[in-house]
Design an enzyme around this catalytic site. Structure first.
Site, PDB file in Angstrom:
ATOM      1  N   GLY A   1       9.707  -6.632  23.004  1.00 36.72           N
ATOM      2  CA  GLY A   1      10.305  -7.931  22.690  1.00 36.72           C
ATOM      3  C   GLY A   1       9.702  -9.056  23.515  1.00 36.72           C
TER       4      GLY A   1
ATOM      5  N   GLN B   1     -16.061  -8.701   7.396  1.00 33.11           N
ATOM      6  CA  GLN B   1     -16.557  -8.149   6.131  1.00 33.11           C
ATOM      7  C   GLN B   1     -18.031  -8.523   5.928  1.00 33.11           C
ATOM      8  OE1 GLN B   1     -13.481  -9.641   6.559  1.00 33.11           O
ATOM      9  NE2 GLN B   1     -12.612  -7.577   6.612  1.00 33.11           N
TER      10      GLN B   1
ATOM     11  N   ILE C   1     -15.319 -27.702  11.848  1.00 35.92           N
ATOM     12  CA  ILE C   1     -16.376 -28.001  12.815  1.00 35.92           C
ATOM     13  C   ILE C   1     -15.774 -28.089  14.224  1.00 35.92           C
ATOM     14  CG2 ILE C   1     -18.227 -29.589  13.442  1.00 35.92           C
ATOM     15  CD1 ILE C   1     -18.523 -28.011  10.703  1.00 35.92           C
ATOM     16  N   THR C   2     -16.157 -27.121  15.053  1.00 41.54           N
ATOM     17  CA  THR C   2     -15.639 -27.039  16.421  1.00 41.54           C
ATOM     18  C   THR C   2     -16.205 -28.178  17.258  1.00 41.54           C
ATOM     19  OG1 THR C   2     -15.553 -24.657  16.189  1.00 41.54           O
ATOM     20  CG2 THR C   2     -15.418 -25.520  18.427  1.00 41.54           C
TER      21      THR C   2
ATOM     22  N   THR D   1     -20.576 -24.771   7.969  1.00 42.68           N
ATOM     23  CA  THR D   1     -19.572 -24.452   6.947  1.00 42.68           C
ATOM     24  C   THR D   1     -19.110 -25.692   6.182  1.00 42.68           C
ATOM     25  OG1 THR D   1     -18.869 -22.615   8.305  1.00 42.68           O
ATOM     26  CG2 THR D   1     -17.325 -23.351   6.628  1.00 42.68           C
TER      27      THR D   1
ATOM     28  N   GLU E   1     -18.107 -17.262  12.589  1.00 47.10           N
ATOM     29  CA  GLU E   1     -19.449 -16.718  12.824  1.00 47.10           C
ATOM     30  C   GLU E   1     -19.726 -15.472  11.990  1.00 47.10           C
ATOM     31  OE1 GLU E   1     -21.536 -19.105  15.065  1.00 47.10           O
ATOM     32  OE2 GLU E   1     -22.056 -17.106  15.723  1.00 47.10           O
ATOM     33  N   GLY E   2     -19.265 -15.474  10.753  1.00 46.43           N
ATOM     34  CA  GLY E   2     -19.440 -14.312   9.885  1.00 46.43           C
ATOM     35  C   GLY E   2     -18.242 -13.406  10.013  1.00 46.43           C
TER      36      GLY E   2
ATOM     37  N   CYS F   1     -22.741 -27.835  12.549  1.00 48.18           N
ATOM     38  CA  CYS F   1     -22.094 -28.163  11.273  1.00 48.18           C
ATOM     39  C   CYS F   1     -22.760 -27.403  10.140  1.00 48.18           C
ATOM     40  CB  CYS F   1     -22.162 -29.666  11.002  1.00 48.18           C
ATOM     41  SG  CYS F   1     -21.627 -30.689  12.375  1.00 48.18           S
TER      42      CYS F   1
END
Lengths: 262, 378
Positions: B339, B366, B156-157, B125, B362-363, B123
């Site tokens: 298609g 950029q 949060i994964t 972000t 994870e960043g 946890c």
């Protein structure tokens, strides 16, 4: 209780097979080897028996080249206790392989209580080794088993026959059983299993060690060729009702003269 | 110089790939469409030892190297990038404990993960702080004989299924990076409120949520290192985890390449398989080149980590290059399928959706370039 499992190492089912330049065998240099899928059922059955009988010892046997020992390592990673490898060319015939397996069992000094194998190897599809081995050892044998039960010193096995019916056999041990798909679901080798397998003993013998010579060969391969490429299918236009009769007789004619199926 | 994996690493990779092909690929679409958490598959992978590869042997783990873990993760991502996100999140959450935890903390928090199937969440972000992780607002206050956490986390994964959280917060926002601290939290603690499961573009089988902390009491001994050590722990975690994330992009890219080659040989246009057309050949050549380059960077980043050599720069190269390549390769795979590629009946549109997230989490690609430039120009 000593359980022997005979495994063969075969090209991965996704391998593209190429005959050698002289046609004497197939190119083996770039092949990825796997354990013959039917042998996985045999290994799994041995491990299931070992689960309910912890004193049982499971030995895996293989006759073949030493370049890669994938099949034996996989079987030990799945849980087999030890292994023996008889070093030989990968194109031995069924008789020589069965004789080498018998020799390897003798070499271990352990008296077999049960010998398991896959019903056939997916490379040459010979379906012979388990039966020849049983004959050499003078043991009862059932092939294509899809059910296994232990009943004291006897085993009860189910064998699938034409039309989905099952035959039930009761055999005294020791015996030789050749396993088919449906018998069980082979487990994966776990990562801890792979680590442990490295420390498990693997005996190595030559063909001479197990009493097999060139004179034992009953079958020699005279040549390997890829099957001819399939020609493209023929299309017939029968949308015009007036021409349908002609088209049908044309198709029937070709099925008779060209495809030779009727 | 030797580019080959050891025989043992090859076996590990084979096992993971076999698992991916038999257990993951046949179910990937179903889980994606339903947004269903892959609990049974996750558990089965744990039983085989494919999960929590970062736990050292002395705490009951497999003691795998970074290269070993990459070989596993690459193969599992080949099966499904979305499921692999859930799997990998366990390592991401446990790594801070491996890196910054005391012996007692490792025994207490890591060993249970080796004894039974458990899930963990990292946890970091927050709703207002993603790339700017130094600006964390979640507060960790000294409550005498315990810590008190207040704040909100985002994306949060595994949050909805976790048995353990590693939470980053600050003991004093004025201290900036120096105030950041990492703490192990029991997700069942009173005051923790889970948000709804996010409805995502890709990685739909992984469980992603917001988590709110309202006066959550945490034992003093759950702090990893000292208060203020959090930033160093987080940065070191990323040096370990970025190669792992790169390997996930690599696995997805390899699958897109394999599917493209297979389809190009089957699909006939103008009387020949499209693989005979140079336009398709060039796309496939480009894919192969990028997969191989991504593989070299990813394994090198892991190898440096195993040698104990600082890998920040190479890990950023690997993460950015592998994820950007995965995006390009999966997009081209959809193009080659035409298609059909745009239809959910074929597997490549999912790969394209899944690829996008790896450029972000994870960043971002950029942020990776900022890290690279900082390393290069310092």
């Amino acid at each position: 209780m000593n359980i022997f499992v005979c495994v063969k190492q075969v090209p991965d089912t996704e391998t593209k097979i190429t005959p050698t330049g002289d046609g004497s065998f197939i190119e083996t240099a770039s092949i990825k080897w796997i354990m013959n899928p039917y042998d996985e059922f045999a290994v799994e059955q041995a491990l299931l028996i070992k689960q309910s009988n912890p004193a049982a010892n499971v030995t895996v046997l293989r006759v073949g080249s030493v370049k890669d020992t994938e099949a034996l390592r996989t079987a030990m990673a799945m849980g087999a206790d030890d292994a023996a490898l008889v070093e030989a060319a990968d194109n031995l015939d069924s008789y020589s392989i069965a004789k080498a397996l018998k020799g390897a069992i003798d070499k271990t000094g352990k008296k077999p209580d049960l010998i398991l194998a896959g019903k056939q190897a997916i490379d040459d599809d010979a379906l012979q080794v388990p039966q020849i081995l049983a004959q050499m050892l003078n043991l009862p044998s059932v092939s294509v088993i899809v059910g296994f039960e232990q009943a004291g010193n006897n085993v009860k096995v189910k064998r699938e026959v034409e039309g989905g019916a099952l035959e039930v056999y009761e055999l005294s041990t020791p015996c030789v059983l050749a396993c088919n798909k449906g018998l069980n679901t082979p487990r994966y080798a776990s990562l801890p299993g792979i680590m442990k397998a490295k420390k498990k003993p693997m005996a190595q013998y030559s063909l001479a060690d197990v009493g097999v010579s060139d004179a034992d060969r009953r079958v020699k391969y005279s040549g390997f060729r890829l099957p001819p490429e399939k020609p493209p299918g023929k299309k017939f236009d029968a949308t015009d009702a007036a021409k349908q009769k002609d088209v049908v007789s044309q198709v029937v004619g070709l099925l008779r003269t060209e495809a030779k199926v009727i | 110089m030797d580019f080959s994996l050891t025989p043992e690493q090859r076996e590990i990779r084979e096992l993971a790939l076999k698992f991916a092909k038999n257990e993951m690929i046949p179910h990937a679409q179903e889980y994606d469409e339903a947004g269903k958490f892959p609990m049974e598959i996750f558990k089965k992978a744990w039983e085989l030892g494919l999960i929590n590869t970062c736990i050292p042997a002395e705490y009951g783990g497999s003691g795998f190297s970074s290269v070993d873990s990459i070989a596993i993760s690459e193969s599992l991502a080949y099966g499904c990038m979305g499921m692999n996100t859930s799997f990998m999140a366990n390592d991401l959450a446990l790594l801070p404990i491996v890196i910054g935890g005391s012996d007692a903390q490792k025994k207490k928090f890591l060993t249970p993960f080796t004894e039974e199937f458990r899930i963990a969440s990292f946890c970091l972000t927050e709703p207002g702080n993603g790339s700017d992780a130094g600006g964390i607002k979640t507060q960790i206050k000294d409550g005498g004989d315990h810590w008190i956490i207040n704040g909100e986390k985002m994306w949060i994964t595994n949050a909805g299924h976790a048995h353990l959280f590693v939470v980053y917060g600050t003991i004093d926002p004025a201290l900036k990076h120096k105030g950041i601290s990492a703490i192990v939290v029991d997700p069942k603690s009173p005051g923790i409120e889970l948000g709804k499961k996010e409805d995502k573009m890709g990685h739909r089988s992984s469980d992603t949520r917001g988590v709110r902390f309202n006066n959550v009491k945490v034992p003093k001994e759950n702090m990893l290192g000292n208060p203020g050590d959090g930033w160093a722990i987080a940065m070191s975690t990323l040096d370990h985890s970025r190669p792992l994330v790169a390997s996930s992009a690599l696995g997805g890219a390899q699958r897109a390449l394999d599917l493209s080659i297979q389809y190009a040989k089957e699909r006939v246009q103008f009387g020949v398989p499209i693989a005979k057309h140079q336009a398709i050949q060039f796309m496939i050549a480009e894919m192969g080149m990028k997969v191989e380059a991504a593989r070299l960077l990813t394994y090198k980043a892991g190898w440096l980590c195993d040698q104990g050599i600082r890998n920040t720069e190479i890990a950023s190269y690997a993460k950015a290059f592998a994820s950007d390549s995965c995006m390009q390769i999966t997009t081209d795979a959809v193009q080659i399928y035409g298609g059909y590629g745009y239809s959910k009946e074929y597997p490549v549109e999912k790969l394209m959706r899944d690829a996008k997230l790896i450029q972000i989490y994870e960043g971002t690609s950029q942020i990776q370039r900022l890290v690279m430039a900082r390393e290069l120009i310092k």
